[in-house]
Design an enzyme around this catalytic site. Structure first.
Site, PDB file in Angstrom:
ATOM      1  N   HIS A 121       1.106  -1.725  -0.090  1.00 24.87           N
ATOM      2  CA  HIS A 121       0.349  -0.044  -0.301  1.00 24.87           C
ATOM      3  C   HIS A 121       0.710   1.702  -0.825  1.00 24.87           C
ATOM      4  O   HIS A 121       1.654   1.688   0.553  1.00 24.87           O
ATOM      5  CB  HIS A 121      -1.353  -0.111   1.184  1.00 24.87           C
ATOM      6  CG  HIS A 121      -0.386   0.504   2.194  1.00 24.87           C
ATOM      7  ND1 HIS A 121      -0.476   1.564   2.890  1.00 24.87           N
ATOM      8  CD2 HIS A 121      -0.213  -0.165   3.879  1.00 24.87           C
ATOM      9  CE1 HIS A 121      -0.173   1.353   4.406  1.00 24.87           C
ATOM     10  NE2 HIS A 121       0.432   0.460   4.700  1.00 24.87           N
ATOM     11  N   ASP A 133       5.362   2.076   7.328  1.00 26.36           N
ATOM     12  CA  ASP A 133       4.246   2.478   7.029  1.00 26.36           C
ATOM     13  C   ASP A 133       3.919   3.283   5.673  1.00 26.36           C
ATOM     14  O   ASP A 133       2.893   4.072   6.472  1.00 26.36           O
ATOM     15  CB  ASP A 133       3.540   2.173   8.252  1.00 26.36           C
ATOM     16  CG  ASP A 133       2.114   1.303   8.223  1.00 26.36           C
ATOM     17  OD1 ASP A 133       1.961   0.902   7.136  1.00 26.36           O
ATOM     18  OD2 ASP A 133       1.289   1.970   8.445  1.00 26.36           O
ATOM     19  N   GLU A 167      -5.323   1.814   2.191  1.00 22.96           N
ATOM     20  CA  GLU A 167      -5.148   0.598   3.106  1.00 22.96           C
ATOM     21  C   GLU A 167      -4.940   1.053   4.293  1.00 22.96           C
ATOM     22  O   GLU A 167      -6.328  -0.048   5.346  1.00 22.96           O
ATOM     23  CB  GLU A 167      -3.625   0.301   2.592  1.00 22.96           C
ATOM     24  CG  GLU A 167      -4.249  -1.575   3.201  1.00 22.96           C
ATOM     25  CD  GLU A 167      -3.195  -1.309   4.809  1.00 22.96           C
ATOM     26  OE1 GLU A 167      -3.255  -2.209   6.004  1.00 22.96           O
ATOM     27  OE2 GLU A 167      -3.663  -0.303   5.556  1.00 22.96           O
ATOM     28  N   GLU A 168      -4.954   2.561   4.672  1.00 30.93           N
ATOM     29  CA  GLU A 168      -5.313   2.874   5.830  1.00 30.93           C
ATOM     30  C   GLU A 168      -6.893   3.119   6.039  1.00 30.93           C
ATOM     31  O   GLU A 168      -7.080   3.477   7.537  1.00 30.93           O
ATOM     32  CB  GLU A 168      -4.352   4.563   6.546  1.00 30.93           C
ATOM     33  CG  GLU A 168      -2.931   3.800   6.052  1.00 30.93           C
ATOM     34  CD  GLU A 168      -1.960   2.848   7.231  1.00 30.93           C
ATOM     35  OE1 GLU A 168      -2.783   2.469   7.691  1.00 30.93           O
ATOM     36  OE2 GLU A 168      -0.995   2.625   6.965  1.00 30.93           O
ATOM     37  N   ASP A 196       4.205  -4.626   3.862  1.00 31.50           N
ATOM     38  CA  ASP A 196       3.460  -3.916   4.454  1.00 31.50           C
ATOM     39  C   ASP A 196       4.230  -3.946   5.935  1.00 31.50           C
ATOM     40  O   ASP A 196       4.465  -4.502   6.403  1.00 31.50           O
ATOM     41  CB  ASP A 196       2.116  -4.279   4.382  1.00 31.50           C
ATOM     42  CG  ASP A 196       1.660  -3.026   5.703  1.00 31.50           C
ATOM     43  OD1 ASP A 196       1.990  -1.580   5.496  1.00 31.50           O
ATOM     44  OD2 ASP A 196       0.080  -2.871   5.647  1.00 31.50           O
ATOM     45  N   HIS A 283       2.280   5.235  12.306  1.00 25.66           N
ATOM     46  CA  HIS A 283       0.905   5.583  12.755  1.00 25.66           C
ATOM     47  C   HIS A 283       1.021   6.710  13.161  1.00 25.66           C
ATOM     48  O   HIS A 283       0.231   7.618  13.945  1.00 25.66           O
ATOM     49  CB  HIS A 283      -0.341   5.297  13.135  1.00 25.66           C
ATOM     50  CG  HIS A 283      -0.735   4.041  12.171  1.00 25.66           C
ATOM     51  ND1 HIS A 283      -2.230   3.449  12.437  1.00 25.66           N
ATOM     52  CD2 HIS A 283      -0.157   3.442  11.356  1.00 25.66           C
ATOM     53  CE1 HIS A 283      -2.005   2.925  11.327  1.00 25.66           C
ATOM     54  NE2 HIS A 283      -0.705   2.338   9.931  1.00 25.66           N
TER      55      HIS A 283
HETATM   56  N1  TRP Z   1      -1.596  -2.844   7.541  1.00 24.81           N
HETATM   57  C1  TRP Z   1      -1.260  -2.580   8.730  1.00 24.81           C
HETATM   58  C2  TRP Z   1      -0.923  -0.724   8.898  1.00 24.81           C
HETATM   59  O1  TRP Z   1      -0.408  -0.488   7.276  1.00 24.81           O
HETATM   60  C3  TRP Z   1       0.300  -2.761  10.143  1.00 24.81           C
HETATM   61  C4  TRP Z   1      -0.275  -4.498  10.331  1.00 24.81           C
HETATM   62  C5  TRP Z   1      -0.463  -4.597  11.362  1.00 24.81           C
HETATM   63  C6  TRP Z   1       0.291  -5.074   9.526  1.00 24.81           C
HETATM   64  N2  TRP Z   1      -0.343  -6.035  11.630  1.00 24.81           N
HETATM   65  C7  TRP Z   1       0.472  -6.422  10.386  1.00 24.81           C
HETATM   66  C8  TRP Z   1       0.948  -5.318   8.321  1.00 24.81           C
HETATM   67  C9  TRP Z   1       0.212  -7.544   9.427  1.00 24.81           C
HETATM   68  C10 TRP Z   1       0.977  -6.991   7.785  1.00 24.81           C
HETATM   69  C11 TRP Z   1       1.474  -7.745   7.988  1.00 24.81           C
HETATM   70  O2  TRP Z   1      -1.613  -0.185   9.325  1.00 24.81           O
HETATM   71 ZN    ZN Z   2       0.758  -0.315   6.289  1.00 23.42          ZN
END
Ligand code: TRP
Ligand code: ZN
Length: 313
Positions: A121, A133, A167-168, A196, A283
């Site tokens: 993402h 991230d 994605e967020e 990610d 974040h």
């Molecule tokens: N996708 C989440 C984000 O972008 C972060 C995340 C939490 C994550 N747990 C995960 C990414 C497990 C990959 C796998 O805020």
């Molecule tokens: Zn992420």
């Protein structure tokens, strides 16, 4: 950056072994694989992160869905891919009343009925630049794609790279993409690899425990480095592989940890600081270019390329 991996003998090692063998033995010892994955220069990956940071700084400090920083990030990645010979497509969608975009890049050639995809993402949260991230995944997928072009890799399977929007906001872009595939098009995707958060400052080395063949490919790479991995469990299904998995497509991926705390046992095997989060800036506004562990980013960029090469030949 060069990491030592099995099956990727150095020139010196090849010469040393060859010197011990007869001509016919050399022929017998010819590698079964024609295309070894390239080493991904981590400096190139970091240069993309610097650009994404500049984009955020110039656009109110973030690269979030519906904001100028997101579209500027997309334009940056697309321009690199277009110049490298990819066929790029922007897919638009609407979420929370704002337009979002996915970027899809196809490498011409390969079997259109066997597609290997790698994605990440590209949006950040609105509270920061989103460099770990998920600038890290976005930059590493971009650099792997550019390595495909530099080496003019022509695998048996078709290669497709993707950068997801929103994605967020709840995996919106990737879900939109999967929902818009026909059943026939879904069946053509042999596997989807997700990246990610792959450069967390206090990193763990987590491999998604989904498709066994994809998981084994990543584990083989890490075994070759002599670096232990663990199964990814921090909020399973919380990234863009989830819509693919729900549609029955084999998935896998890598992750270096978010807000969970590194244990003493994990610090013993991986280094870093026990009792602290894998990413203390998850974040938040401190997710900048300072929030990156270069070793983790380097290893995971090379692991990404290794998996793309191995799974597509
Ligand atoms: N996708 C989440 C984000 O972008 C972060 C995340 C939490 C994550 N747990 C995960 C990414 C497990 C990959 C796998 O805020
Ligand atoms: Zn992420």
């Amino acid at each position: 950056m060069k990491l030592s991996v099995p099956g990727r003998a150095t020139g010196a090692a090849v010469i040393a072994v060859a010197a011990l063998l007869t001509t016919s033995a050399i022929a017998d010892a010819a590698p079964a694989r024609v295309a070894a994955a390239p080493d991904i220069p981590v400096a190139n990956v970091k240069a993309h992160l610097t650009q994404l940071q500049s984009i955020a700084t110039a656009n109110g400090g973030n690269r979030a869905h519906g904001r100028a920083g997101y579209k500027a990030s997309l334009d940056y990645v697309k321009a690199k891919l277009d110049a490298a010979g990819f066929t790029t497509t922007i897919q638009q969608f609407t979420s929370s009343g704002r337009i979002g975009y996915n970027l899809i890049a196809d490498w011409p050639g390969g079997d259109a009925n066997q597609i290997v995809m790698a994605g990440s993402h590209l949006d950040s949260v609105s509270s920061g630049a989103g460099i770990n991230d998920n600038g890290t995944g976005s930059a590493a997928v971009l650099e792997a794609a550019l390595a495909v072009s530099r080496t003019q890799y022509q695998p048996t399977k078709h290669l497709r790279f993707a950068w997801w929007g929103a994605e967020e906001l709840g995996l919106v872009g990737s879900r939109h993409y999967v929902n818009n595939l026909s059943a026939a098009d879904r069946d053509k995707i042999s596997g989807y690899l997700n990246f990610d958060m792959i450069g967390s400052p206090n990193p763990g080395y987590f491999v998604y425990d989904d498709d066994p063949a994809i998981e084994k490919t990543f584990k083989d790479f890490y075994a070759g480095l002599g670096v232990a991995t663990e199964i990814e469990t921090e909020g399973d299904g919380r990234s863009d592989h989830a819509p693919f998995k729900s549609a029955g497509i084999p998935v896998g991926g890598l992750f270096t940890g978010a807000s969970n705390t590194k244990s003493t046992a994990q610090a013993t095997k991986w280094g870093g600081t026990a009792g602290q989060p894998f990413d203390r800036c998850y974040h938040s506004s401190c997710d900048t270019t300072a929030n990156i562990n270069d070793t983790a980013l380097n290893r995971n960029s090379d692991a990404l390329a290794y998996a793309v090469w191995e799974l597509s030949e």
